[in-house]
Motif scaffolding. Structure first.
Motif, short mmCIF file in Angstrom:
data_model
loop_
_atom_site.label_atom_id
_atom_site.label_comp_id
_atom_site.label_asym_id
_atom_site.label_seq_id
_atom_site.Cartn_x
_atom_site.Cartn_y
_atom_site.Cartn_z
N GLY A 123 0.86 -1.18 0.00
CA GLY A 123 0.00 0.00 0.00
C GLY A 123 0.90 1.22 0.00
N GLU A 125 0.43 4.24 0.04
CA GLU A 125 0.06 5.36 0.93
C GLU A 125 -0.38 4.87 2.30
OE1 GLU A 125 -2.55 8.15 -1.10
OE2 GLU A 125 -1.39 7.98 -2.95
N LYS A 128 -0.86 7.08 5.30
CA LYS A 128 -1.88 8.14 5.29
C LYS A 128 -3.22 7.61 5.77
CE LYS A 128 -0.12 10.61 1.22
NZ LYS A 128 -0.44 10.82 -0.20
N LEU A 130 -7.19 7.00 5.69
CA LEU A 130 -8.01 6.73 4.51
C LEU A 130 -8.53 8.02 3.87
CD1 LEU A 130 -9.30 4.59 2.68
CD2 LEU A 130 -11.18 4.41 4.31
N ASP A 132 -7.19 10.82 3.66
CA ASP A 132 -6.16 11.55 2.90
C ASP A 132 -5.55 10.72 1.78
OD1 ASP A 132 -6.52 13.66 4.66
OD2 ASP A 132 -4.94 12.96 6.02
N THR A 133 -6.09 9.52 1.57
CA THR A 133 -5.53 8.62 0.55
C THR A 133 -6.02 9.02 -0.84
OG1 THR A 133 -5.42 6.83 2.16
CG2 THR A 133 -5.46 6.18 -0.16
N SER A 134 -5.11 9.03 -1.79
CA SER A 134 -5.51 9.35 -3.17
C SER A 134 -6.20 8.15 -3.81
CB SER A 134 -4.28 9.74 -4.00
OG SER A 134 -3.50 8.59 -4.26
N GLY A 137 -3.52 5.75 -4.91
CA GLY A 137 -2.93 4.97 -3.82
C GLY A 137 -3.86 3.86 -3.35
N TYR A 138 -5.14 4.20 -3.28
CA TYR A 138 -6.17 3.24 -2.86
C TYR A 138 -6.24 2.07 -3.85
CZ TYR A 138 -11.02 1.83 -1.59
OH TYR A 138 -12.15 1.15 -1.21
N GLY A 182 -3.48 2.61 7.05
CA GLY A 182 -4.21 3.44 6.09
C GLY A 182 -3.94 3.13 4.63
N GLY A 183 -4.13 4.14 3.81
CA GLY A 183 -3.83 4.04 2.39
C GLY A 183 -4.74 3.10 1.62
N GLY A 184 -5.86 2.73 2.25
CA GLY A 184 -6.75 1.76 1.60
C GLY A 184 -6.36 0.32 1.92
#
Ligand code: NAD
Length: 229
Positions: A123, A125, A128, A130, A132-134, A137-138, A182-184
């Protein structure tokens, strides 16, 4: 004896290594799938004996790896590889590392396998939240951590021996909120768990292969250190 392919081993610190070693101790022949950018350092360390201490099996012998296959599980076929990756020098060290090609190589080399282990995730991101995750990135987290299992099963199941078994590793953050994961990645693990139920039905019917995922406790692997766990 059984033959196992373990995808996601690039050092002796993570779950993949421990699973491979346990399968070896139980008498299985071990094939590994190692992320292309980590291939050189893994093979060099292996050759130089850096892992010899952790290769020690309960019976006193050393855990043997029959073959290491370079793998990047975010690409299914050569057509899926973007030009910047093709020309990247970290990827030029090997060829044939898309999922379909690795499956073909394993089939050509060994004919069949009995056990497939998915022990990989990524992941970009992950640090980060969730929120703030792009999108990029997700989707990258889902691609590397969830779809990679669908893809491995798609290409490996056809030459797995009926009665065989596959497993992946999931994490509690799919069902409970765990700040820092985070980051998805929490989404990716939820997808992995849902996909496991569907794939157990589909792959079970079609190939007589079991599909499971196990929710592992926290382990300070390289991946976990990267997010300060
Ligand atoms: P690890 O770093 O040992 O394993 C992850 C592996 O995935 C690495 O070897 C990495 O090179 C590989 N990888 C990343 N992207 C890849 C790609 N595109 N193609 C091929 N390989 C790729 O870390 P780990 O913690 O042992 O992770 C193994 C599995 O266990 C993962 O699914 C992880 O989410 C899961 N898990 C870990 C923990 C923990 O606390 N460490 C807890 C629960 C679940």
């Amino acid at each position: 004896g059984k033959r196992a392919f373990i995808a996601g081993v690039a050092d002796d610190q993570g779950f993949g290594w421990a699973i491979a070693k346990a399968l070896a101790a139980a008498g299985a022949e071990i094939l590994l799938g190692t992320w292309v950018p980590a291939l050189n350092i893994f093979e060099t360390s292996l050759r130089k004996g850096k892992f010899d201490e952790s290769r020690l099996l309960p019976n006193g012998s050393l855990f043997e790896i029959a073959k290491v296959y370079p793998l990047d599980a975010v690409y299914d076929t050569p057509d899926d590889v973007p030009d910047d990756v093709k020309s990247n020098k970290r990827y030029a060290v090997a060829t044939g590392w898309t999922v379909k090609e690795v499956a073909e190589s394993v089939k050509n080399d060994y004919g069949s396998i009995d056990i497939l282990v998915h022990s990989l995730a990524n992941g970009p991101e992950v640090t980060k939240p969730l929120l703030d995750t792009s999108r990029k990135g997700y989707l990258a987290a889902i691609s590397a951590s969830s779809y990679s299992y669908v893809s491995l099963l798609k290409y490996f199941s056809p030459f797995m021996n009926p009665g065989g078994s596959s497993i992946s590793l999931t994490y509690l953050a799919s069902e409970k909120t765990i700040p820092g994961y985070g980051g998805g990645m929490s989404s990716a693990k939820a997808a992995l768990e849902s996909d496991t139920r569907v794939l157990a039905f589909e792959v079970g019917r079609k190939y007589k292969i079991r599909v499971n995922t196990i929710s592992a406790g926290p382990l300070r692997s390289r991946a976990a250190k990267a997010i300060g766990f």
